[in-house]
Design an enzyme around this catalytic site. Structure first.
Site, mmCIF file in Angstrom:
data_model
loop_
_atom_site.group_PDB
_atom_site.id
_atom_site.type_symbol
_atom_site.label_atom_id
_atom_site.label_comp_id
_atom_site.label_asym_id
_atom_site.label_seq_id
_atom_site.Cartn_x
_atom_site.Cartn_y
_atom_site.Cartn_z
ATOM 1 N N THR A 194 0.868 -1.170 0.000
ATOM 2 C CA THR A 194 0.000 0.000 0.000
ATOM 3 C C THR A 194 0.904 1.219 0.000
ATOM 4 O OG1 THR A 194 -1.588 1.270 1.283
ATOM 5 C CG2 THR A 194 -0.321 -0.353 2.516
ATOM 6 N N GLU A 339 -4.989 -3.563 3.527
ATOM 7 C CA GLU A 339 -4.732 -4.319 4.762
ATOM 8 C C GLU A 339 -5.902 -5.226 5.151
ATOM 9 O OE1 GLU A 339 -4.288 -1.136 4.246
ATOM 10 O OE2 GLU A 339 -2.627 -0.279 5.361
ATOM 11 N N LYS A 448 -11.875 20.198 11.561
ATOM 12 C CA LYS A 448 -12.443 20.554 12.856
ATOM 13 C C LYS A 448 -12.456 22.072 12.936
ATOM 14 C CE LYS A 448 -12.581 18.126 17.158
ATOM 15 N NZ LYS A 448 -11.848 17.393 18.182
ATOM 16 N N TRP A 453 -16.960 19.212 14.080
ATOM 17 C CA TRP A 453 -16.575 18.488 12.865
ATOM 18 C C TRP A 453 -17.287 19.026 11.631
ATOM 19 C CZ3 TRP A 453 -12.747 15.029 13.337
ATOM 20 C CH2 TRP A 453 -12.565 14.379 14.557
#
Ligand code: AMP
Length: 559
Positions: A194, A339, A448, A453
């Site tokens: 990756t 993964e 943020k 958020w």
């Protein structure tokens, strides 16, 4: 979760037969012998039955043995999705060696790094990729043999100590009989690296066990539902997370495979679909955005597709709806990582929810597979509830999830990604009580603003649903008043006239006022990574270097 203590255990009476890709290959060669793998040549396909594929796999395994490839040696592939790559996919793990599909889209330095890190002994290369591979070869320290498929081996100049072979000649000289061994199921079968966002690429070594279990999941109805009735268009590259597990799943269930080789533009994809009528397809969202645009200009019936699985990046709901409404093809959203083999969750809506809630489920990243456990951790490491609201970094564990990165020297690679048996995904999201994941961002991408958020994914989806917009990527940029604010990089359709004010106004009904972005930049294309995802690193760097021509509207007065 507590594991039973074994003091007074009662062992099962079942056979401890290892899960093995060799067993699955033997099954495919006999029971599924008439399934086909077909590769697009630009105007037609080259076909091969699974029976013939198995015989070719036997010849390739004999040839590799003769070249000195032993069990657990790595054999690299530098190939498009095609018949020969599928043969290699099956022969190499089944002979007990390790398939390493090299990502042809990595930068040359990264490719050299991964081939050296994995210590590839042999590399099989497509002739059309020799111009890319040739210059790398002198830097590949462990490579002793290069096998050229679909091209002219004499076109490759080999450095001292490296032999070059023609794939066809090599296989023609070999017997098709090879006694594929069943090895310990925990041995590595295949590797993918990756490229991650920081540092060197990291290697994930899939085991026979994880590959077989993952293939079963792909074949379940609530996975991808792959079956012998499918003809599967595999656009997701075989060098990216094992083409989402489709090749081995096809081997298991006898689904036919349609391979695009190097023809990855919307036009040839649609020509291939017209000729071969696939029932299932898999690719990242950017491919389908292109296909959608091409279909608008050149309408074509694509209802032969029972479903299209899309993941790797969040799928814009506007695109899903367009495929549904205009083309009668359901897009199936899924989440996963290199993964995680990669299938983690798939967004099949539950059958018992009211019709007006179905889309909430479909646009989510989906429900975790039964064998995949998931949890969310907040910034202080507290486990957050699965209440559909609480946000946290997603951690997962399960039998096809990585427990470490491959290390050649025993020194752990990025051990901080593995947290008491859990894989830290770097994705931030929420999970409903019935196990559906919604991602709001990568942990480093979350915006943020004034302590609250803002989901850059939601903003991107909303901007991309505007009819003037082709693509949009949102990054968080530093802001004196609010710590961070969103910046929207937009690509408009040719001739479209929407300006920043109009685009922001179109978001006003879906976002709180303080969430509306004030920074906009109009670009000709969103930069993409080697696997076609938005490369926000590049936009961030361009912004930091002052290279972007930013339109700044009035910002919020308070969050
Ligand atoms: P890769 O290992 O290159 O496949 O990248 C895995 C990462 O891609 C995940 O950790 C996510 O950040 C992202 N990703 C994969 N699937 C999705 C999805 N359906 N929605 C949003 N992000 C996704």
């Amino acid at each position: 979760m507590a594991i039973c203590d074994h003091d007074e255990r009662m062992l099962s009476t079942m056979q401890d037969e290892p899960l093995s890709l060799a067993t699955i290959l033997r099954h495919a060669m006999t029971s599924k012998a008439d399934a086909e793998v077909a590769t697009w040549t630009g105007s037609e396909v080259r076909r091969m039955t699974f029976g013939e594929m198995g015989r070719q796999a036997g010849r390739l395994a004999n040839a590799l043995r003769e070249l000195g490839v032993e069990q657990t040696d790595r054999v690299g592939t530098f190939m498009w999705n095609n018949n020969e790559h599928f043969v290699a996919y099956n022969a190499i793990p089944a002979m007990g060696s390790v398939l390493h599909a090299l990502n042809i889209r990595l930068f040359p330095e990264q490719l050299t790094f991964v081939a050296n890190h994995a210590e590839d002994k042999v590399v099989i290369v497509d002739g059309s990729l020799l111009p890319l591979f040739g210059p790398l070869l002198p830097g590949l320290k462990s490579v002793q043999h290069v096998i050229v498929a679909n091209g002219d081996a004499s076109a490759l100049e080999a450095p001292a100590g490296v032999s070059v072979h023609s794939y066809d000649d090599l296989l023609a000289a070999q017997s098709e009989d090879f006694d594929f061994p069943v090895v310990d199921e925990r041995m590595a079968a295949a590797m993918c690296y990756t490229s991650g966002t920081t540092g060197d690429p990291k290697g994930v070594a899939y085991s026979h066990r994880s590959s077989v279990l993952h293939s079963m999941q792909v074949c379940t109805s609530d996975g991808m539902g792959l079956s012998e009735r499918d003809n599967t268009l595999v656009i997701v590259p075989m060098f990216h997370a094992n083409a989402w597990g489709l090749p081995y799943a096809a081997l298991m269930c006898g689904a036919s495979l349609l391979m695009p080789d190097r023809f990855l533009q919307p036009e040839p994809i649609l020509a291939m679909m017209q000729a071969e009528q696939p029932t299932f397809a898999a690719a990242v969202p950017t491919i389908w955005t292109g296909v959608l645009g091409q279909l608008a200009a050149h309408p074509q019936d694509i209802t032969h597709l029972r479903s299209v699985i899309v993941g790797g990046s969040a799928v814009p709901p506007a695109m899903m709806k367009a495929f549904d409404d205009k083309h009668g093809v359901p897009i199936l959203h899924a989440w996963g990582m290199t993964e995680t083999s990669p299938l983690g969750s798939v967004a099949h809506p539950p059958s018992r929810v009211p019709q007006d809630e179905v889309w909430d489920y479909r646009i989510s990243q989906g429900q975790f597979a039964a064998s995949v456990q998931a949890r969310l951790l907040d910034d202080d490491g507290n486990v957050m509830p699965h209440d559909g609201e609480s946000l946290g970094e997603l951690e997962v564990k399960g039998p096809w999830i990585a427990s470490s990165y491959y290390s050649a020297d025993g020194v752990a690679v990025e051990p901080e990604k593995f947290h008491h048996g859990w894989l830290r995904t770097g994705d931030v999201g929420k999970i409903t009580a019935n196990g559906y994941l919604t991602l709001v961002d990568r942990s480093k991408d979350v915006i943020k603003s004034g302590g609250e958020w803002i989901s850059s994914v939601d903003l991107e989806n909303a901007v991309m649903s505007h009819s003037d917009v082709v693509e949009a990527a949102v990054i968080g940029v530093p802001d004196d008043a609010w710590d961070e604010r969103p910046l929207v990089a937009v690509v408009l359709h040719e001739g479209a006239s929407a300006d920043a004010e109009a685009l922001r106004a179109s978001l006003a009904t879906t976002f709180a006022k303080w969430q509306l972005p004030e920074r906009w930049v109009f670009i000709s294309e969103v930069p993409k990574t080697s696997v076609g995802k938005f490369d926000k690193k590049v936009i961030r760097a361009q912004y930091a270097d002052g290279q972007l021509d930013v339109v700044t509207l009035a910002g919020p007065t308070r969050p």
